[in-house]
Write a protein that holds these residues in place. Structure first.
Motif, PDB file in Angstrom:
ATOM      1  N   ARG A 181       0.815  -1.340   0.067  1.00 38.21           N
ATOM      2  CA  ARG A 181       0.003   0.045   0.150  1.00 38.21           C
ATOM      3  C   ARG A 181       1.026   1.175   0.074  1.00 38.21           C
ATOM      4  O   ARG A 181       1.898   1.325   0.732  1.00 38.21           O
ATOM      5  CB  ARG A 181      -0.888   0.016   1.322  1.00 38.21           C
ATOM      6  CG  ARG A 181      -1.414  -1.286   1.605  1.00 38.21           C
ATOM      7  CD  ARG A 181      -2.055  -1.220   3.040  1.00 38.21           C
ATOM      8  NE  ARG A 181      -1.139  -1.247   4.079  1.00 38.21           N
ATOM      9  CZ  ARG A 181      -0.618  -2.149   4.511  1.00 38.21           C
ATOM     10  NH1 ARG A 181      -0.934  -3.382   4.307  1.00 38.21           N
ATOM     11  NH2 ARG A 181       0.473  -2.336   5.666  1.00 38.21           N
ATOM     12  N   SER A 182       0.520   2.259  -0.706  1.00 44.55           N
ATOM     13  CA  SER A 182       0.992   3.637  -0.637  1.00 44.55           C
ATOM     14  C   SER A 182       0.066   4.453  -0.115  1.00 44.55           C
ATOM     15  O   SER A 182      -0.818   4.865  -0.764  1.00 44.55           O
ATOM     16  CB  SER A 182       1.574   4.128  -1.946  1.00 44.55           C
ATOM     17  OG  SER A 182       1.590   5.263  -1.898  1.00 44.55           O
ATOM     18  N   PRO A 183       0.202   5.084   1.150  1.00 44.09           N
ATOM     19  CA  PRO A 183      -0.683   5.704   1.597  1.00 44.09           C
ATOM     20  C   PRO A 183      -0.888   7.172   1.121  1.00 44.09           C
ATOM     21  O   PRO A 183      -2.190   7.601   0.980  1.00 44.09           O
ATOM     22  CB  PRO A 183      -0.186   6.202   3.102  1.00 44.09           C
ATOM     23  CG  PRO A 183       0.830   5.290   3.217  1.00 44.09           C
ATOM     24  CD  PRO A 183       1.387   4.823   1.961  1.00 44.09           C
ATOM     25  N   GLU A 184      -0.152   7.583   0.139  1.00 44.05           N
ATOM     26  CA  GLU A 184      -0.263   8.589  -0.581  1.00 44.05           C
ATOM     27  C   GLU A 184      -0.633   8.482  -2.036  1.00 44.05           C
ATOM     28  O   GLU A 184      -0.762   9.316  -2.816  1.00 44.05           O
ATOM     29  CB  GLU A 184       1.137   9.520  -0.666  1.00 44.05           C
ATOM     30  CG  GLU A 184       1.627  10.026   0.518  1.00 44.05           C
ATOM     31  CD  GLU A 184       0.706  10.927   1.416  1.00 44.05           C
ATOM     32  OE1 GLU A 184       0.145  11.910   0.475  1.00 44.05           O
ATOM     33  OE2 GLU A 184       0.511  10.877   2.337  1.00 44.05           O
ATOM     34  N   ARG A 185      -1.097   7.040  -2.178  1.00 45.80           N
ATOM     35  CA  ARG A 185      -1.310   6.781  -3.569  1.00 45.80           C
ATOM     36  C   ARG A 185      -0.477   7.083  -4.594  1.00 45.80           C
ATOM     37  O   ARG A 185      -0.620   7.389  -5.761  1.00 45.80           O
ATOM     38  CB  ARG A 185      -2.856   7.255  -3.995  1.00 45.80           C
ATOM     39  CG  ARG A 185      -4.002   6.747  -3.341  1.00 45.80           C
ATOM     40  CD  ARG A 185      -5.193   6.847  -3.943  1.00 45.80           C
ATOM     41  NE  ARG A 185      -6.150   7.739  -3.397  1.00 45.80           N
ATOM     42  CZ  ARG A 185      -7.443   8.195  -4.143  1.00 45.80           C
ATOM     43  NH1 ARG A 185      -7.679   7.586  -5.326  1.00 45.80           N
ATOM     44  NH2 ARG A 185      -8.354   8.888  -3.546  1.00 45.80           N
ATOM     45  N   ASN A 186       0.868   6.700  -4.046  1.00 40.66           N
ATOM     46  CA  ASN A 186       1.892   7.068  -4.951  1.00 40.66           C
ATOM     47  C   ASN A 186       2.203   5.764  -5.602  1.00 40.66           C
ATOM     48  O   ASN A 186       2.886   4.812  -5.196  1.00 40.66           O
ATOM     49  CB  ASN A 186       3.139   7.602  -4.224  1.00 40.66           C
ATOM     50  CG  ASN A 186       4.240   7.978  -5.031  1.00 40.66           C
ATOM     51  OD1 ASN A 186       4.576   7.420  -6.083  1.00 40.66           O
ATOM     52  ND2 ASN A 186       5.089   8.950  -4.561  1.00 40.66           N
ATOM     53  N   GLN A 187       2.066   5.736  -7.128  1.00 47.76           N
ATOM     54  CA  GLN A 187       2.399   4.427  -7.673  1.00 47.76           C
ATOM     55  C   GLN A 187       3.833   3.949  -7.687  1.00 47.76           C
ATOM     56  O   GLN A 187       4.059   2.892  -7.414  1.00 47.76           O
ATOM     57  CB  GLN A 187       1.888   4.542  -9.177  1.00 47.76           C
ATOM     58  CG  GLN A 187       0.471   4.199  -9.409  1.00 47.76           C
ATOM     59  CD  GLN A 187      -0.061   3.852 -10.894  1.00 47.76           C
ATOM     60  OE1 GLN A 187       1.059   3.859 -11.629  1.00 47.76           O
ATOM     61  NE2 GLN A 187      -1.189   3.807 -11.137  1.00 47.76           N
ATOM     62  N   GLU A 188       4.648   5.109  -7.722  1.00 46.23           N
ATOM     63  CA  GLU A 188       6.159   4.774  -7.738  1.00 46.23           C
ATOM     64  C   GLU A 188       6.682   3.757  -6.417  1.00 46.23           C
ATOM     65  O   GLU A 188       7.147   3.008  -6.276  1.00 46.23           O
ATOM     66  CB  GLU A 188       6.960   5.733  -7.830  1.00 46.23           C
ATOM     67  CG  GLU A 188       8.366   5.723  -8.444  1.00 46.23           C
ATOM     68  CD  GLU A 188       9.132   6.887  -8.692  1.00 46.23           C
ATOM     69  OE1 GLU A 188       9.924   6.881  -9.525  1.00 46.23           O
ATOM     70  OE2 GLU A 188       8.766   7.764  -8.036  1.00 46.23           O
TER      71      GLU A 188
END
Ligand SMILES: Nc1ncnc2c1ncn2[C@@H]1O[C@H](COP(=O)(O)OP(=O)(O)OP(=O)(O)O)[C@@H](O)[C@H]1O
Length: 754
Positions: free
Chosen positions: A593-600
């Motif tokens: 999961r990326s809390p910031e919705r950062n795909q990278e």
């Protein structure tokens, strides 16, 4: 007041970053220069062109000066040309929601902070009060002049005002109210725009091909809608308005071909239920529990043979009569089947055709085959180009059961027959040069036949759409089930993984990789004992893999590390995705999961492949389940379990056996308790503790419906990310009320570009 809030919100991040809660006093000063009015916020002053109207009444659209002033004042101005599509700006979106109800939001948007169009739509929808899982979420955005917005560049090049709609077709009165809300001071302008809309909403465009669809009730979750379908409560309003559209287009045809479904719906619409019908409806009432209803075809409606017969002219009467005869034959056979075979779906499978076209395998359910030549002879040949009229002549397309990026799926009947199918309508315009995907899907589905795969029965195409007639799996998709129940018991999860493994084993043996295994593509089949089975759907990305593939595609949360590494991949990518699903089923949130919705960041975590079993969510889960999760989420695809090996995993075998045991227990409970509602209380779903909404889970946004595939986007995203790192995610939703309408001012707070 409204404008004042916009001004405040626009100005505050820059000027009052330290104290967001401080109210800024707004007052107008005397005009310092001819043609300018100055406004004071605390110690700051804004100069605006002196319009004929005070600031509070300034609208958007025809009078757009205030935007330039706001942006200049907010400090965003310097970096961007006014005409530049990347300049930050305030946009207003109004969404009609039911009768006399509008929701309005204003957003301060920075082009570079918005990563994808899908995200923008999700954010707009959320700000309007419809989260991404909600059936009433925003699906379409339009400019006031009625142009649909399809991409970010469309969005940022269009004006500052937008109309948002769900999946339902807007009425002209909705549009009128929306335009009036947008331009309260410009009735003439509204009238001009309304004329454009009238053209767009004319009956011709009102067919399915317009792309508008009849909505599901907005206050209901998709699962409830699925439940309704399962319980065979025809969504009268939806169907009615759909039929009204068809009626408008071809009255004569309707007169001839009005089928029993129409009769039933019309009766309902007129609220003139006969006593007989009422008693039948009453009898059906207990069938509210989807788990107990099973996924079989809805109870066939009562055929009013007389009325149908009377209305028909000669030669068509015959065809229709044949169909009616055939349908009663089918019903008889269904009744016999139901007696012999308690699984209603199997009965349904038996009456699906055309049998010749679907290769049957050993593993298909053994069912009695019914001769139904007439049904299939009435339909246009498979794969044929047809007109829209032909589609409407042959199929009675009902309410929406699901939708994806490219397609909307409807409940559907072949006219004159009672069985319910699913009709997937793919909008060719949305394929954007990916037409091969749908061709591919059709070709592959035709070659596959397995009880754990959704079956394709017919395909047609018109100029604008592709129509796929499929087996209906009426329990919604797994995503909805996860959204509803949070997580599942080990036996239940094991059963689902067994189903997915069986589907994968079957296609992998044929060297086919699905490449888009995710909960949205797993359809749920409910059983009377509370258990569920899954069926794999959406073969849009599937392909035969004979050598390593390098195309980056899939859905971010479920994408395998070898796809991201671009080192070549094979069918094992599906097993990885299954591992992600198992993790989600047991815990309610995804493993990476990326809390910031950062795909990278997300892709980095996936490639590292470190699986953490977060406490307390995983504390009660058995070691065997964790071992399987790890074996499926093995970064090295050559070491990763295969689908066949998964089926032999000891935890899985044991948990499935336990599930069978519980199933038997539940069945006896049903028998003892007698009523379906009581049984529901004993179903294993509801015994499950749902995950606590602690900060940690909130932070990671449990599980998002993935509307976005990463095909072709991975590289773009990688590049874009660098520019985006300094920008923050949207925040703040503020509610104000105006004229009795709910207004929401949502401000996407961003750092000003340096
Ligand atoms: N045979 C079916 N029976 C019932 N519901 C279905 C059926 N096929 C699809 N659906 C529903 O419709 C939704 C969209 O279907 P599908 O995934 O095939 O569309 P898509 O546009 O190709 O999707 P994607 O965006 O993943 O490419 C599914 O998530 C599911 O809820």
């Amino acid at each position: 007041m409204w404008t004042r809030n916009l001004v405040e919100e626009a100005v505050r991040p820059k000027w009052k970053a330290a104290d967001h809660r401080t109210k800024l006093p707004l007052c107008t000063n005397s005009t310092p220069r001819p043609g300018l009015i100055s406004y004071t916020f605390g110690s700051k002053t804004l100069r605006c062109p002196a319009a004929n109207r005070p600031l509070e009444k300034v609208g958007i659209g025809p009078f757009r000066w205030e935007e330039r002033v706001l942006l200049r004042a907010s400090g965003y101005h310097g970096r961007h040309e006014e005409a530049s599509p990347v300049r930050p700006r305030i946009v207003t979106v109004v969404r009609p929601c039911g009768k006399h109800n509008l929701r309005k939001i204003s957003l301060l948007l920075n082009r570079r902070a918005v990563q994808t169009f899908e995200l923008l739509m999700a954010d707009v929808s959320e700000a309007l009060g419809f989260p991404c899982w909600h059936s009433g979420r925003v699906r379409r955005l339009f400019s006031p002049a009625g142009q649909e917005i399809h991409s970010l560049s469309d969005f940022f090049r269009s004006g500052n005002a937008f109309l948002a709609f769900g999946i339902s077709r807007p009425s002209i009165s909705d549009v009128q109210a929306t335009l009036q809300e947008l331009y309260p001071d410009s009735p003439g302008y509204c009238d001009n725009l309304l004329r454009l809309w009238e053209r767009i909403l004319r009956p011709k465009a009102a067919k399915t091909d317009s792309g508008f669809h009849d909505d599901v009730p907005q206050d209901e979750s998709s699962l409830n809608v699925a439940l309704k379908l399962v319980t065979n409560q025809p969504p009268a309003n939806n169907l009615q308005s759909f039929q009204a559209q068809v009626r408008q287009n071809d009255r004569g045809r309707r007169e001839r071909q009005k089928g029993e479904w129409d009769n039933r719906e019309d009766k309902r619409a007129n609220q003139s239920q006969t006593k007989e019908e009422k008693s039948i409806d009453k009898k059906k009432e207990p069938v509210y529990c989807q788990s107990c209803r099973g996924a079989g075809p809805p109870i066939p409606p009562i055929v009013n043979k007389k009325s149908t017969k009377l209305e028909k002219p000669n030669h068509e009467n015959k065809a229709q009569d044949n169909r009616m005869k055939n349908s009663s034959q089918i019903k008889k056979t269904e009744a016999v089947n139901l007696k012999n075979n308690p699984n209603p779906l199997q009965n349904k499978v038996s009456i699906l055709g055309p049998q010749a076209e679907i290769p049957r395998e050993q593993d298909m359910p053994k069912v009695e085959m019914v001769e139904q030549k007439d049904l299939w002879e009435e339909l246009p040949p498979d794969g044929m180009q047809v007109s829209l009229e032909e589609i409407h002549r042959c199929y009675d397309i009902g309410s929406v059961v699901g939708d994806g990026n490219f397609a909307v799926v409807y409940e559907c009947r072949v006219r004159g027959f009672t069985q319910t199918f699913a009709m997937k309508v793919v909008d060719k315009a949305k394929l954007h040069g990916r037409g091969h995907m749908i061709q591919n899907e059709i070709a592959l589905l035709r070659s596959l036949a397995h009880s754990r795969l959704v079956r394709l029965l017919r395909s047609h195409h018109t100029d604008k759409h592709v129509y796929l007639l499929m087996e209906l799996v009426a329990g919604g998709d797994l995503f909805d089930a996860i959204a509803k129940y949070g997580k599942f018991s080990e036996p239940c999860a094991a059963r689902m993984i067994q189903d997915i493994s069986q589907a994968l084993e079957y296609i992998h043996n044929k060297s086919i990789a699905h490449r888009d295994i995710k909960p949205e593509n797993l359809l749920v089949q409910w059983h009377s004992n509370g258990n569920i089975n899954l069926k794999l759907a959406d073969f849009g990305l599937a392909m035969v893999v004979t050598e390593p593939v390098f195309t980056v595609c899939g859905t971010p949360t479920y994408v395998a590390p070898e796809i991201l590494a671009e080192t070549g991949y094979g069918v094992a990518v599906d097993v990885w995705a299954m591992g992600v699903i198992l993790f989600v089923l047991l815990s309610g949130f995804p493993p990476f999961r990326s809390p910031e919705r950062n795909q990278e960041e997300l892709f980095h975590l996936i490639q590292k492949g470190e699986v953490h079993f977060l406490s307390p969510y995983w504390d009660h889960i058995s070691e065997g389940a964790k071992v399987l999760v790890r074996a499926l989420l093995e970064v090295n695809p050559t070491v990763r379990l295969t689908a066949s090996q998964t089926l032999q995993n000891s935890w899985l075998v044991h948990a499935v056996a336990q599930s069978d045991h519980e199933e038997a227990k539940n069945s006896s409970n049903i028998n003892k308790k007698g009523t379906i509602q009581e049984h529901r209380k004993h179903g294993e779903w509801e015994n499950q503790p749902k995950p606590d909404k602690t900060a940690e889970i909130d932070q990671v946004t449990q599980i998002d419906r993935n509307t976005e595939n990463i095909t072709d986007k991975y590289r773009e995203t990688n590049m874009d990310q660098k520019n985006m790192q300094s920008l923050e995610r949207p925040s703040q939703v503020k509610e104000i009320s105006k004229n009795g309408h709910l207004l929401k001012a949502t401000v996407l707070v961003q750092k000003a570009p340096e």
